[in-house]
Design a protein around this motif. Structure first.
Motif, PDB file in Angstrom:
ATOM      1  N   SER A 130      -5.882  -1.451  11.299  1.00  0.00           N
ATOM      2  CA  SER A 130      -5.786  -2.299  10.116  1.00  0.00           C
ATOM      3  C   SER A 130      -4.469  -2.128   9.375  1.00  0.00           C
ATOM      4  N   ARG A 131      -3.763  -1.007   9.634  1.00  0.00           N
ATOM      5  CA  ARG A 131      -2.516  -0.749   8.915  1.00  0.00           C
ATOM      6  C   ARG A 131      -1.331  -0.535   9.861  1.00  0.00           C
ATOM      7  N   ASP A 132      -1.485  -0.955  11.134  1.00  0.00           N
ATOM      8  CA  ASP A 132      -0.406  -0.760  12.106  1.00  0.00           C
ATOM      9  C   ASP A 132      -0.023   0.710  12.184  1.00  0.00           C
ATOM     10  N   LEU A 170      -5.597   3.395   7.361  1.00  0.00           N
ATOM     11  CA  LEU A 170      -4.905   4.652   7.636  1.00  0.00           C
ATOM     12  C   LEU A 170      -3.611   4.344   8.373  1.00  0.00           C
ATOM     13  N   ASP A 171      -2.540   5.032   7.991  1.00  0.00           N
ATOM     14  CA  ASP A 171      -1.234   4.810   8.607  1.00  0.00           C
ATOM     15  C   ASP A 171      -0.850   5.888   9.617  1.00  0.00           C
ATOM     16  N   LEU A 172      -1.462   7.061   9.494  1.00  0.00           N
ATOM     17  CA  LEU A 172      -1.109   8.161  10.381  1.00  0.00           C
ATOM     18  C   LEU A 172      -2.273   9.124  10.499  1.00  0.00           C
ATOM     19  N   PHE A 216       0.828  -1.189   0.000  1.00  0.00           N
ATOM     20  CA  PHE A 216       0.000   0.000   0.000  1.00  0.00           C
ATOM     21  C   PHE A 216       0.877   1.260   0.000  1.00  0.00           C
ATOM     22  N   THR A 217       0.355   2.325  -0.588  1.00  0.00           N
ATOM     23  CA  THR A 217       0.954   3.640  -0.379  1.00  0.00           C
ATOM     24  C   THR A 217       0.512   4.122   0.994  1.00  0.00           C
ATOM     25  N   PRO A 218       1.437   4.575   1.849  1.00  0.00           N
ATOM     26  CA  PRO A 218       1.026   5.030   3.178  1.00  0.00           C
ATOM     27  C   PRO A 218       0.130   6.253   3.090  1.00  0.00           C
TER      28      PRO A 218
END
Length: 245
Positions: free
Chosen positions: A140-142, A90-92, A18-20
């Motif tokens: 879901s994305r750590d 979502l990553d951030l 995935f792209t972050p």
């Protein structure tokens, strides 16, 4: 996957398929704008939200989704939740949107209570509301969550009672969430004084050109996101020393 920023800070992204993606509130000015530029410069997709459409328009690009709205508006937050669902995670999350309150800043003995409630709505209630909707996407994305705080949360500056007490509440809210959500790193990040419109409003008529630009704080915030220390409160100047050492 590892991205090299133009400022020499490495941000490692652990999901190569995935792209972050980052969601940044208050993204049209100050630290939010600087962080948005830094992240899309190193390959992130940024969902940038703020109230001012003209400022958000300047952020448009291949790696930026702009969403105009007020973080205190449930309908706007629902729109963001729909975007996160469509994005698949979502990553951030960076809760950067803040309000100073009245300017010049009144002493607490004269503070209009309706305006104090409005400050808390932006600085405390809205960040929690966004965390509530974003936590499943972060899990879901750590992912990682960051609430932007202030030294006014810990230092009793005269005249800063409304803003400072709201940031103190945000700090404690962050600490409790971190204890309850052990699978998602949750940070309070104090960037220190910066040359921003909000900081100027705190000192009307004064020259604040000696304050650093928000871009100078970004490397320490990226360091926090990349290094993923234990959940807690972190100060930009201390992290900056680690970046430059």
């Amino acid at each position: 996957m590892e991205f090299q920023s133009t400022r020499g800070v490495h941000v490692t992204y652990h999901h190569t398929t995935f792209t972050p993606t980052a969601l940044i509130t208050g993204a049209s000015a100050g630290l939010g704008r600087a962080l948005t530029h830094a992240l899309f410069d190193i390959g992130w997709h940024v969902i940038a939200t703020a109230r001012h459409v003209d400022r958000l328009d300047r952020l448009r690009g291949d790696h930026v989704t702009t969403v105009v709205g007020d973080v205190t508006d449930p309908a706007h937050r629902a729109e963001l939740a729909t975007i996160l669902t469509a994005n698949g995670g979502l990553d951030l999350l960076v809760n950067n949107a803040s309000t100073l309150g009245p300017s010049p800043m009144p002493h607490l003995a004269q503070y209009p209570l309706d305006q104090l409630a409005a400050v808390y709505d932006v600085n405390v209630v809205a960040p929690l509301a966004l965390l509530q909707l974003a936590l499943p996407a972060l899990r879901s994305r750590d992912g990682v969550a960051v609430n932007i705080t202030s030294d006014a949360a810990v230092m009793p500056y005269e005249g800063w009672g409304g803003y400072g007490s709201s940031k103190a509440a945000l700090d404690h809210l962050t600490a409790i969430l971190a204890a309850e959500e052990s699978d998602v790193p949750i940070y309070s990040f104090d960037p220190g004084d910066m040359r921003t419109d909000m900081h100027q409003a705190a000192f009307p008529g004064q020259d604040i050109s000696d304050r650093p630009e928000p871009e100078t704080v970004v490397p320490s915030l990226l360091r926090l996101i990349e290094s993923r220390p234990p959940s807690g409160r972190y100060v930009g100047a201390q992290l900056e020393a680690e970046v430059t050492s």
